[in-house]
Design a protein around this motif. Sequence first.
Motif, PDB file in Angstrom:
ATOM      1  N   ARG A  95       0.845  -1.207   0.000  1.00 34.69           N
ATOM      2  CA  ARG A  95       0.000   0.000   0.000  1.00 34.69           C
ATOM      3  C   ARG A  95       0.874   1.249   0.000  1.00 34.69           C
ATOM      4  N   ASN A 186       4.729  -4.302   9.622  1.00 35.93           N
ATOM      5  CA  ASN A 186       3.370  -3.891   9.266  1.00 35.93           C
ATOM      6  C   ASN A 186       2.487  -5.084   9.625  1.00 35.93           C
ATOM      7  N   PRO A 187       2.134  -5.199  10.914  1.00 33.67           N
ATOM      8  CA  PRO A 187       1.414  -6.405  11.344  1.00 33.67           C
ATOM      9  C   PRO A 187      -0.057  -6.336  10.953  1.00 33.67           C
ATOM     10  N   PRO A 188      -0.779  -7.450  11.090  1.00 30.92           N
ATOM     11  CA  PRO A 188      -2.225  -7.388  10.868  1.00 30.92           C
ATOM     12  C   PRO A 188      -2.821  -6.467  11.937  1.00 30.92           C
ATOM     13  N   TYR A 189      -3.711  -5.538  11.529  1.00 35.43           N
ATOM     14  CA  TYR A 189      -4.230  -4.622  12.554  1.00 35.43           C
ATOM     15  C   TYR A 189      -5.719  -4.323  12.462  1.00 35.43           C
ATOM     16  N   LEU A 190      -6.452  -5.074  11.649  1.00 37.87           N
ATOM     17  CA  LEU A 190      -7.893  -4.812  11.595  1.00 37.87           C
ATOM     18  C   LEU A 190      -8.575  -5.423  12.825  1.00 37.87           C
ATOM     19  N   LEU A 202     -10.726  -6.706  -0.215  1.00 34.04           N
ATOM     20  CA  LEU A 202      -9.951  -7.183   0.941  1.00 34.04           C
ATOM     21  C   LEU A 202     -10.236  -8.643   1.269  1.00 34.04           C
ATOM     22  N   ALA A 209      -2.979 -11.769   7.296  1.00 33.94           N
ATOM     23  CA  ALA A 209      -2.224 -10.519   7.164  1.00 33.94           C
ATOM     24  C   ALA A 209      -3.056  -9.316   7.587  1.00 33.94           C
ATOM     25  N   LEU A 210      -4.339  -9.551   7.888  1.00 31.98           N
ATOM     26  CA  LEU A 210      -5.247  -8.437   8.201  1.00 31.98           C
ATOM     27  C   LEU A 210      -5.766  -8.477   9.631  1.00 31.98           C
TER      28      LEU A 210
HETATM   29  N1  GLN Z   1      -3.766  -1.434   5.315  1.00 27.71           N
HETATM   30  C1  GLN Z   1      -4.634  -2.581   5.298  1.00 27.71           C
HETATM   31  C2  GLN Z   1      -6.043  -2.074   5.113  1.00 27.71           C
HETATM   32  O1  GLN Z   1      -6.711  -1.587   5.936  1.00 27.71           O
HETATM   33  C3  GLN Z   1      -4.477  -3.426   6.516  1.00 27.71           C
HETATM   34  C4  GLN Z   1      -3.113  -3.988   6.565  1.00 27.71           C
HETATM   35  C5  GLN Z   1      -2.764  -4.569   7.865  1.00 27.71           C
HETATM   36  O2  GLN Z   1      -3.594  -5.069   8.613  1.00 27.71           O
HETATM   37  N2  GLN Z   1      -1.516  -4.548   8.136  1.00 27.71           N
HETATM   38  O3  GLN Z   1      -6.509  -2.081   4.063  1.00 27.71           O
END
Ligand code: GLN
Length: 300
Positions: A95, A186-190, A202, A209-210
């Motif tokens: 991204r 850049n860890p999963p962060y949702l 998505l 990864a999310l």
């Molecule tokens: N940037 C991603 C998104 O929201 C999420 C990537 C992540 O979890 N590292 O679309």
Amino acid sequence: MTLLCARRELAERLRAAPVDAPEREARELLAAAMGLSVQTLRLMPAEETVPEEAAKQLRELLSRRLRGEPLQYLLGEWDFFGRTFSVGPGVLIPRPETEAVVERALSFLQGHPGAAVLDLGCGSGCIGLTLALEADCRVTLADLSEQALARTRANAAALGADVEVVRRDLLQGPEEGERWTLIVSNPPYLTAEEMACLQKELTYEPPMALDGGADGLLFYRALVEQWTAALAPGGMLLCEHGDRQGEAVAALFRAAGLRDVTTFFDLEGRPRGCCGRLQGSPQQRRNPLFCIEIETRFPV
Ligand code: GLN
């Protein structure tokens, strides 16, 4: 059908889908179907005919795109920080906001030649490989997913980056004695809520990864609680985060005792990442008199 007609018709269908940038996507898909770069396509006469084989390929690509498959997966590659990375199902698509993380890492690495860098959860490898190619450092890229490791290795070979690629689980923490000048991730962060209503594109990207756990912070907790122990004195922990996680992530960094905790922003001005330093510099550790020498040489 001419190139011009094909491109217009394609853009119409994409606009109706709707996708955000129909003209750009139309060019990209037409170029991919013709086996050309977008630049070469631009130079071709608009009245040139699209060969039957390419037209067939184009119909196939368009229907996949209209079903929601990300453009980047259809093309099989995507640009990040001025280089083209191979991408596909199983790895997060690079991204543009992640370029802010790379910028921040590069400015730190400028003052730390020969740094040992760990990219945790490397996916396509876009962060770690860019650092290896842009800065004087030794980079290890790690991921739990075999698909990600294969993609990172392929990208490293294609870009000529001399790096180490290893299978690691971020949640398991570091091994005894590991020391890194920079740990970048850049860890999963949702959050669970966000995972439950993903935008169609998505849903094609790997959930691992999310998905950042119930509150999206699972991996930041592991990073600060476990991985700061693997930082060299003066070393930096640097992470991307979601645009609503700035305060929570900075608080975790501070609670772990990291210094100079700074939130930074993407090109659109949204909070996008956090960095913090472990106290001490390598010189201070090697020579406890270092500070005293400074004081006696430069009395104030
Ligand atoms: N940037 C991603 C998104 O929201 C999420 C990537 C992540 O979890 N590292 O679309």
